[in-house]
Design a protein around this motif. Structure first.
Motif, PDB file in Angstrom:
ATOM      1  N   PRO A 305       0.806  -1.228   0.000  1.00 11.77           N
ATOM      2  CA  PRO A 305       0.000   0.000   0.000  1.00 11.77           C
ATOM      3  C   PRO A 305       0.834   1.271   0.000  1.00 11.77           C
ATOM      4  O   PRO A 305       0.381   2.313  -0.491  1.00 11.77           O
ATOM      5  N   LEU A 306       2.057   1.212   0.524  1.00 10.93           N
ATOM      6  CA  LEU A 306       2.904   2.408   0.610  1.00 10.93           C
ATOM      7  C   LEU A 306       4.112   2.351  -0.317  1.00 10.93           C
ATOM      8  O   LEU A 306       5.084   3.073  -0.108  1.00 10.93           O
ATOM      9  N   LYS A 307       4.064   1.513  -1.347  1.00 13.76           N
ATOM     10  CA  LYS A 307       5.266   1.322  -2.169  1.00 13.76           C
ATOM     11  C   LYS A 307       5.710   2.594  -2.896  1.00 13.76           C
ATOM     12  O   LYS A 307       6.880   2.739  -3.252  1.00 13.76           O
ATOM     13  N   ASP A 308       4.773   3.518  -3.135  1.00 12.55           N
ATOM     14  CA  ASP A 308       5.121   4.768  -3.817  1.00 12.55           C
ATOM     15  C   ASP A 308       5.576   5.853  -2.850  1.00 12.55           C
ATOM     16  O   ASP A 308       5.882   6.974  -3.287  1.00 12.55           O
ATOM     17  N   ALA A 309       5.631   5.539  -1.551  1.00 12.82           N
ATOM     18  CA  ALA A 309       5.967   6.581  -0.572  1.00 12.82           C
ATOM     19  C   ALA A 309       7.000   6.122   0.447  1.00 12.82           C
ATOM     20  O   ALA A 309       7.220   6.802   1.440  1.00 12.82           O
ATOM     21  N   VAL A 310       7.658   4.977   0.210  1.00 13.93           N
ATOM     22  CA  VAL A 310       8.622   4.473   1.184  1.00 13.93           C
ATOM     23  C   VAL A 310      10.043   4.734   0.714  1.00 13.93           C
ATOM     24  O   VAL A 310      10.315   4.878  -0.486  1.00 13.93           O
ATOM     25  N   ALA A 311      10.959   4.781   1.674  1.00 13.32           N
ATOM     26  CA  ALA A 311      12.384   4.870   1.371  1.00 13.32           C
ATOM     27  C   ALA A 311      12.929   3.472   1.118  1.00 13.32           C
ATOM     28  O   ALA A 311      12.372   2.475   1.572  1.00 13.32           O
ATOM     29  N   VAL A 312      14.050   3.411   0.373  1.00 18.07           N
ATOM     30  CA  VAL A 312      14.684   2.138   0.051  1.00 18.07           C
ATOM     31  C   VAL A 312      16.102   2.154   0.606  1.00 18.07           C
ATOM     32  O   VAL A 312      16.870   3.080   0.345  1.00 18.07           O
ATOM     33  N   GLY A 313      16.425   1.153   1.402  1.00 15.58           N
ATOM     34  CA  GLY A 313      17.757   1.081   1.983  1.00 15.58           C
ATOM     35  C   GLY A 313      17.790   0.134   3.163  1.00 15.58           C
ATOM     36  O   GLY A 313      16.867  -0.657   3.389  1.00 15.58           O
ATOM     37  N   ASP A 314      18.853   0.216   3.929  1.00 14.14           N
ATOM     38  CA  ASP A 314      19.025  -0.617   5.124  1.00 14.14           C
ATOM     39  C   ASP A 314      19.066   0.330   6.322  1.00 14.14           C
ATOM     40  O   ASP A 314      20.073   1.011   6.545  1.00 14.14           O
ATOM     41  N   PHE A 315      17.982   0.371   7.090  1.00 15.65           N
ATOM     42  CA  PHE A 315      17.843   1.353   8.160  1.00 15.65           C
ATOM     43  C   PHE A 315      17.562   0.677   9.508  1.00 15.65           C
ATOM     44  O   PHE A 315      17.036  -0.434   9.557  1.00 15.65           O
ATOM     45  N   GLU A 316      17.921   1.401  10.574  1.00 15.39           N
ATOM     46  CA  GLU A 316      17.635   0.961  11.938  1.00 15.39           C
ATOM     47  C   GLU A 316      17.097   2.147  12.730  1.00 15.39           C
ATOM     48  O   GLU A 316      17.158   3.300  12.283  1.00 15.39           O
ATOM     49  N   GLU A 341      21.999   3.087   5.744  1.00 18.16           N
ATOM     50  CA  GLU A 341      22.530   3.351   4.409  1.00 18.16           C
ATOM     51  C   GLU A 341      21.371   3.510   3.432  1.00 18.16           C
ATOM     52  O   GLU A 341      20.479   2.664   3.365  1.00 18.16           O
ATOM     53  N   GLY A 342      21.401   4.584   2.665  1.00 14.56           N
ATOM     54  CA  GLY A 342      20.344   4.860   1.700  1.00 14.56           C
ATOM     55  C   GLY A 342      20.274   6.339   1.399  1.00 14.56           C
ATOM     56  O   GLY A 342      21.172   7.116   1.754  1.00 14.56           O
ATOM     57  N   ASN A 343      19.201   6.743   0.756  1.00 17.31           N
ATOM     58  CA  ASN A 343      18.999   8.149   0.408  1.00 17.31           C
ATOM     59  C   ASN A 343      18.465   8.876   1.640  1.00 17.31           C
ATOM     60  O   ASN A 343      17.261   9.034   1.809  1.00 17.31           O
ATOM     61  N   ILE A 344      19.375   9.332   2.486  1.00 20.81           N
ATOM     62  CA  ILE A 344      18.987   9.973   3.742  1.00 20.81           C
ATOM     63  C   ILE A 344      18.168  11.231   3.473  1.00 20.81           C
ATOM     64  O   ILE A 344      17.169  11.508   4.157  1.00 20.81           O
ATOM     65  N   ALA A 345      18.576  12.010   2.469  1.00 23.13           N
ATOM     66  CA  ALA A 345      17.873  13.261   2.177  1.00 23.13           C
ATOM     67  C   ALA A 345      16.442  13.007   1.711  1.00 23.13           C
ATOM     68  O   ALA A 345      15.576  13.871   1.856  1.00 23.13           O
ATOM     69  N   GLY A 346      16.175  11.825   1.145  1.00 25.23           N
ATOM     70  CA  GLY A 346      14.845  11.528   0.623  1.00 25.23           C
ATOM     71  C   GLY A 346      13.961  10.743   1.570  1.00 25.23           C
ATOM     72  O   GLY A 346      12.905  10.244   1.153  1.00 25.23           O
ATOM     73  N   ILE A 347      14.354  10.599   2.831  1.00 24.77           N
ATOM     74  CA  ILE A 347      13.538   9.850   3.786  1.00 24.77           C
ATOM     75  C   ILE A 347      12.221  10.592   4.017  1.00 24.77           C
ATOM     76  O   ILE A 347      12.225  11.762   4.401  1.00 24.77           O
TER      77      ILE A 347
END
Length: 483
Positions: A305-316, A341-347
């Motif tokens: 349901p949120l695939k168009d609004a989620v960030a992609v990466g490895d987060f904790e 690790e990921g697009n921090i600015a785009g979270i």
């Protein structure tokens, strides 16, 4: 045993001169204070008792144009002691008369920094060069060494280089929003025998990046300021890699990321076919290298349901709360820190469900991005203030949660709070109601009649009243005129 100590000391003193031979000293020599338009200004970097393996760019000088570099080496044997030096000479051609300033600068040689304070240089009109009259006189030794014979122009040949230019990516296929690292670098094999040198790398790169950067990606530039060599092995062969540009890209849509073939010009020296002791050993030339076109495929995220609004990466998640027990009406501070690790600015920001039991105010947001070692890592921190209105035990995971997609596991994951908040005291519901009370007028709304009435009322009483008023006015007028 006692006699061995003097012998060991003697051996140590004998080895001291040999150890001193390995000491390295770096120096910078600047050219003359005044140069003619037909002369060259030079900057020479010299390394004593060592071999120059790498060095950074020489500085630019206003009023001059770079005209290539040359190298020289010397070896001296004095009283059995061997000293050597190797130099790199950068030549500058004056462009116009005037006084110009060479600003202070710092260079890197074999990974060691060395600085110069610069100087002021005056460019004068062309200088007349005097020929040595002795050379025009007959010297019997000239015939012996052939110095009276006309000198032949040295012949230079092109040596095939063992080097190439490449644009590489650490991944060939990624998900939408997943980062991949792109490296634009020049590779020189250890077996290379063709002298090569960088030429206006910054100026060339600014032009190349206009074609190289994809429009459908978010870029995180690693900002390479100095070009250094690093050893790599490709297909069992040793190379020195010089990174010119490196960045992480995050696709914004499903279009493939295409990097076109781009050129990069290097200085390539042609070497003398028959080197002489006094003549030039090489001649400056240019060679253009090209990269191969590179395409990175982009695939869609799995259904969600949120695939168009989620960030992609490895987060904790790293969370903090200033207190876990509060009274109603008392504020608390809660920090929800996403790192990895990921697009921090785009979270994307957290979505907090609306509730009357706790008033949660918009957060203060801060982020920290680190770019290095081919990765983009960092954190994005949300600091919230909350005021509970009702007593009870609250599980903050019901309010604070964040969904992301992990490309390594190829699954969606949720960072949820594990904090439990205990609220004591009286309910603030009545306080909330009284603060929103609109007054007695609105209190009567519930008891007022809602029956519909016709607005066309009987006007008989109004007509009679009007006639009485007219009669009274007429009577008053009659009495006034009679008097």
């Amino acid at each position: 045993m006692k006699k061995s100590k003097p012998i060991l000391l003697l051996v140590a003193f004998m080895l001291l001169p040999l150890a001193s031979l390995k000491a390295q000293d770096i120096s910078i020599q600047l050219g003359k204070d005044e140069v003619g338009l037909n002369e060259l200004f030079t900057i020479t970097v010299t390394l004593q008792n060592g071999s120059i393996k790498s060095y950074s760019d020489f500085p630019e000088i206003d009023g001059f144009a770079k005209r290539g570099t040359s190298s020289s080496s010397k070896t001296n044997i004095v009283n059995g002691q061997i000293t050597s030096s190797q130099s790199i000479i950068q030549r500058y051609l004056p462009l116009e008369e005037g006084t110009f300033t060479l600003n202070s600068f710092t260079m890197e040689l074999n990974g060691t920094s060395i600085s110069s304070n610069g100087k002021t240089i005056k460019i004068t009109p062309p200088v007349e060069r005097r020929r040595n009259s002795r050379r025009n006189r007959f010297d019997p030794f000239d015939d012996l060494f052939g110095r009276n014979e006309p000198r032949k122009a040295p012949e230079f040949v092109d040596v095939k280089e063992d080097a190439f230019l490449a644009l590489t990516t650490d991944k060939d296929e990624v998900y939408v929003g997943e980062g991949f690292t792109t490296t634009f670098a020049f590779y020189v094999a250890d077996a290379n025998r063709a002298p090569l040198q960088f030429h206006e790398a910054g100026k060339q790169l600014s032009t190349i990046l206009k074609d190289l950067k994809p429009e459908n990606c978010w870029e995180e530039n690693f900002n390479i300021e100095n070009i250094y060599g690093e050893r790599v092995t490709i297909g069992g062969k040793n190379y020195t890699r010089y990174k010119i540009y490196q960045a992480a890209f995050y696709p914004l849509n499903l279009e493939p990321v295409v990097f076109p073939s781009v050129p990069f010009e290097m200085i390539k020296y042609r070497v003398a076919k028959s080197p002489s002791f006094f003549g030039r050993d090489r001649e400056e030339d240019f060679k253009t290298f090209n990269t191969r076109e590179k395409t990175v495929k982009v695939k869609a995220l799995p259904p969600h349901p949120l695939k168009d609004a989620v960030a992609v990466g490895d987060f904790e998640l790293d969370e903090k709360i200033d207190k876990t027990t509060v009274e109603t009406g008392e504020s608390f501070e809660y920090t929800f820190n996403i790192y990895g690790e990921g697009n921090i600015a785009g979270i994307p920001d957290l979505t907090i469900p609306s509730t009357k039991t706790i008033d949660i105010y918009p957060p203060n947001v801060s982020q920290d991005i680190n770019r290095g070692s081919g990765r983009v890592t960092g954190s994005k921190q949300y600091s919230y203030f909350g005021i509970p209105n009702e007593p009870g035990d609250y599980d903050l995971k019901d309010y604070f949660g964040w969904v992301f997609f992990n490309p390594e596991k190829e699954t969606y994951d949720t960072l949820k709070s594990t904090v439990k908040l205990k609220v004591t005291g009286e309910s603030k519901k009545n306080v909330s109601i009284s603060s929103t009370d609109l007054g007695s007028f609105y209190d009567n709304i519930d008891v007022a009649s809602n029956e519909l009435k016709n607005l066309n009322e009987d006007k008989t009483a109004q007509i009679i009243a009007n006639l009485l008023i007219i009669a009274m006015l007429a009577g008053a007028g009659y009495l006034f005129f009679k008097k």
